[in-house]
Design a protein around this motif. Structure first.
Motif, PDB file in Angstrom:
ATOM      1  N   ILE A 162      -2.302   7.000  -6.240  1.00 31.47           N
ATOM      2  CA  ILE A 162      -2.406   5.538  -6.200  1.00 31.47           C
ATOM      3  C   ILE A 162      -2.182   4.925  -7.581  1.00 31.47           C
ATOM      4  CG2 ILE A 162      -3.921   3.576  -5.686  1.00 31.47           C
ATOM      5  CD1 ILE A 162      -5.287   5.341  -3.584  1.00 31.47           C
ATOM      6  N   MET A 179      -1.675  -3.989  -5.573  1.00 27.96           N
ATOM      7  CA  MET A 179      -2.407  -2.952  -4.829  1.00 27.96           C
ATOM      8  C   MET A 179      -3.879  -3.312  -4.714  1.00 27.96           C
ATOM      9  SD  MET A 179      -2.035  -0.217  -3.161  1.00 27.96           S
ATOM     10  CE  MET A 179      -2.369   1.529  -2.875  1.00 27.96           C
ATOM     11  N   ILE A 190       0.841  -1.210   0.000  1.00 26.27           N
ATOM     12  CA  ILE A 190       0.000   0.000   0.000  1.00 26.27           C
ATOM     13  C   ILE A 190       0.874   1.257   0.000  1.00 26.27           C
ATOM     14  CG2 ILE A 190      -1.505   1.381   1.511  1.00 26.27           C
ATOM     15  CD1 ILE A 190      -3.168  -1.083   1.994  1.00 26.27           C
ATOM     16  N   HIS A 204       3.585  -8.607  -6.244  1.00 20.21           N
ATOM     17  CA  HIS A 204       4.535  -7.521  -5.983  1.00 20.21           C
ATOM     18  C   HIS A 204       5.987  -7.998  -6.062  1.00 20.21           C
ATOM     19  CE1 HIS A 204       5.588  -3.555  -4.430  1.00 20.21           C
ATOM     20  NE2 HIS A 204       6.429  -4.121  -3.605  1.00 20.21           N
ATOM     21  N   SER A 262      -4.240  -5.835  -2.072  1.00 18.32           N
ATOM     22  CA  SER A 262      -4.000  -5.246  -0.747  1.00 18.32           C
ATOM     23  C   SER A 262      -5.210  -4.463  -0.257  1.00 18.32           C
ATOM     24  CB  SER A 262      -2.772  -4.342  -0.779  1.00 18.32           C
ATOM     25  OG  SER A 262      -1.612  -5.099  -1.020  1.00 18.32           O
ATOM     26  N   ASN A 269       2.565   1.720  -3.487  1.00 20.14           N
ATOM     27  CA  ASN A 269       1.683   2.048  -4.614  1.00 20.14           C
ATOM     28  C   ASN A 269       0.793   3.258  -4.363  1.00 20.14           C
ATOM     29  OD1 ASN A 269       2.169  -0.079  -6.749  1.00 20.14           O
ATOM     30  ND2 ASN A 269       1.920  -1.338  -4.936  1.00 20.14           N
ATOM     31  N   LEU A 303      -3.816   5.543   2.179  1.00 20.11           N
ATOM     32  CA  LEU A 303      -4.443   5.616   0.851  1.00 20.11           C
ATOM     33  C   LEU A 303      -5.023   7.001   0.567  1.00 20.11           C
ATOM     34  CD1 LEU A 303      -6.326   2.181   0.956  1.00 20.11           C
ATOM     35  CD2 LEU A 303      -4.513   2.772  -0.647  1.00 20.11           C
TER      36      LEU A 303
END
Length: 591
Positions: free
Chosen positions: A374, A380, A301, A437, A383, A304, A369
């Motif tokens: 983003i 992502m 998180i 990832h 996540s 990204n 976030l």
């Protein structure tokens, strides 16, 4: 030892020493991942088989006969004993073999040396032993499926007396013994691995890698290893006493039982003792699964969202608090055992308390976030999906933490819905996020993004489609583990909903074929990865794309800052790797 000596020492590795009995943490991570994927496939296939029975009770399916044979699915109709066995082995595989060993084993091995700046684990040999203990355990568990009397059938918690009396039912015989033997190897594997992880993190951090500069992935894995080290020996003790009751006439868990019309000679024991021992592992086990998942999610998180993780110290504190509290909540699994109401109130309080550090993590993810730049990579997406399931599944945990409510909902589908969403689905989504990832780091290639998006949406929607409706089953009192509810007319109203759940389960199962194709195709034919494809700050992205023994050519990197300097004011790029020295007047860490 110099880098040249390292290279010379490992220049002439044979196929066996490189790919099978490897001491290299990167190869061992791949071994854990592939073995975990195989076990997950078996576990998921079992769930699809027993879902057919629940959706269309007593119907004939050629698939059941094909997979289970005439003995366990005569004329394509599932045998009730095999239904219990499928539920037992499915739960065991998913909790222990996929989410404990597959998740921790893969990412602890891959990330610990790379993210702390070490050449390898503290002991490569112990690391290898840890994998092979897991592999042998997996083989024994799968072999138990082929025993004539059937695999273990006492539920994944293997409560006595069904697990303690070989004559109790078909699944109490040799299959149950093999389950216990498999778990002994599994526990040994976890203890060896956990010791290695702890020693490596504490002793082998590179210059400048203070504990306050560790990525949250490493904090989560470290606390997970400590939890395993303290709780798995208790399951070992419980299993050992169970073997004594089964084979040597002891009565640790047995008392006042009539079987086949005759009184059992063993008396004086209590099955509640087993429950205490099992759940003393069983609740830390939930966080042995969840903490690595939360650690992976933190890393993905922040990377990204192109923002520093919000409240780093609060996140570390919440990991430590969850680790501590996980040891004093086990009694909430046992509210219906006749527990003293005062003791029940204590466990209710401690269980509600654990919601606080869990909420800290959820709020910190949302705040990270918030207004981030983003990038919606597949990792992502998974996540963010994990944050969703962690919150929605955690909210039902607050309901079950209250003994007055839990007594009504215990052993209904409400419990199944809760733990599958908060633990199962959350951990699986985080595991997928981790694979997408760090795939470039593991294999030097990129996975297909479009297939990744399709995999995410099918998995996410079908996951909720399977487990969300089960809450309503549970509130209506539908019991879990029943072969069929057709004997209870009041549950006929749920027949269509059961069919819908099974359809979602089948869609979710086939969605994983997309992932398998993407994974294995990309491993060989995917586009070559650059050294740092996600523009990430952590040390693993400073190593060469092609794997070398010792991770870094030449000197080990030196760390100057924390892992989350994304979009830092005054910097040209929106990321600053940990190896970049601090400028004059620049602050390190949260600011």
């Amino acid at each position: 030892m110099s880098t040249q000596a390292h290279a010379a020492e490992h220049h002439k590795e044979s196929f066996v020493s490189k790919y099978i009995f490897s001491h290299d943490h990167k190869m061992i991570a791949k071994q854990f991942l592939i073995t975990g994927m195989v076990m997950a496939t078996i576990g998921m296939a079992m769930s699809l088989l027993f879902r057919l029975q629940l959706a269309w009770p007593g119907e004939s399916f050629s698939a059941l006969n094909f997979f289970l044979g005439d003995k366990w699915a005569p004329d394509g109709v599932l045998d009730p004993n095999m239904y219990l066995a499928l539920g037992t082995i499915h739960g065991t595989i998913m909790v222990f073999f996929l989410l404990t060993a597959g998740l921790s084993g893969t990412f602890a091995n891959l990330l610990i040396p790379l993210q702390i700046g070490a050449r390898d684990m503290a002991s490569g040999f112990m690391n290898m032993l840890s994998y092979w203990g897991f592999f042998i355990s997996s083989v024994i568990m799968v072999a138990s499926l082929f025993v004539e009397s059937g695999p273990a059938s006492a539920g994944w918690t293997v409560y006595p007396p069904l697990s303690a009396l070989p004559q109790a039912m078909p699944g109490s015989g040799l299959g149950m013994t093999l389950w216990l033997v498999s778990m002994v190897f599994f526990i040994a594997s976890q203890l060896i691995g956990g010791l290695n992880y702890i020693v490596t993190v504490i002793n082998l951090r590179t210059k400048g890698m203070k504990m306050t500069r560790l990525p949250l992935t490493i904090w989560a894995i470290l606390v997970t290893a400590i939890l395993g080290l303290l709780s798995f020996p208790v399951l070992f003790s419980a299993s050992l006493l169970l073997l004594f009751d089964r084979s040597f006439g002891t009565a640790f868990y047995l008392s006042d039982i009539y079987i086949a019309g005759e009184a059992l000679t063993q008396t004086g024991g209590s099955p509640i003792l087993y429950q205490h021992l099992f759940w003393f592992l069983g609740h830390p086990e939930v966080y042995i699964i969840l903490l690595p998942a939360l650690g992976l999610t933190s890393e993905v998180i922040s990377t990204n969202a192109r923002k520093p993780i919000f409240g780093y110290r609060a996140m570390v504190g919440s990991i430590l608090a969850i680790g501590f509290l996980s040891f004093i909540v086990w009694g909430h699994h046992m509210f219906v055992t006749g527990m003293d109401p005062f003791i029940g109130a204590v466990f209710t309080f401690t269980t509600l308390l654990i919601a606080i550090p869990s909420a800290v993590k959820a709020f910190n993810y949302i705040t990270t976030l918030w207004k981030g730049n983003i990038r919606f990579t597949p990792a992502m997406m998974f996540s963010i999906g994990m944050v969703s399931t962690f919150i929605s599944g955690g909210l039902t945990g607050i309901i079950l933490a209250d003994s007055a409510l839990d007594i009504n909902l215990h052993d209904t589908y409400f419990v199944v819905a809760h733990f599958h969403i908060v633990m199962g689905l959350s951990a699986v989504l985080a595991m997928f996020a981790g694979v997408y990832h760090w795939f470039p780091k593991m294999y030097g290639r990129m996975m297909n993004m479009k297939l990744g998006y399709a995999h995410f949406w099918l998995t996410f929607i079908s996951g909720y489609g399977v487990f969300f409706p089960m809450h309503f089953f549970g509130l209506a009192g539908v019991p879990r583990r029943y072969y069929t509810n057709s004997e209870f007319p009041m549950f006929d109203v749920f027949i269509d909903l059961n069919i819908l759940i099974t359809v979602f389960a089948i869609i979710g199962g086939f969605a994983q074929l997309l992932f398998f194709f993407n994974f294995f195709y990309s491993m060989v034919r995917g586009p070559k990865a650059s050294q740092n494809p996600w523009k990430s700050n952590t040390l693993e992205w400073t190593t060469p794309v092609e794997h070398i023994h010792g991770n870094w050519p030449g000197k080990l990197p030196e760390v100057h800052r924390w892992a989350y300097d994304y979009s830092k004011p005054g910097k040209e790029d929106d990321f600053v790797p940990q190896t970049v020295p601090l400028e004059e007047g620049e602050k390190d860490g949260e600011h």
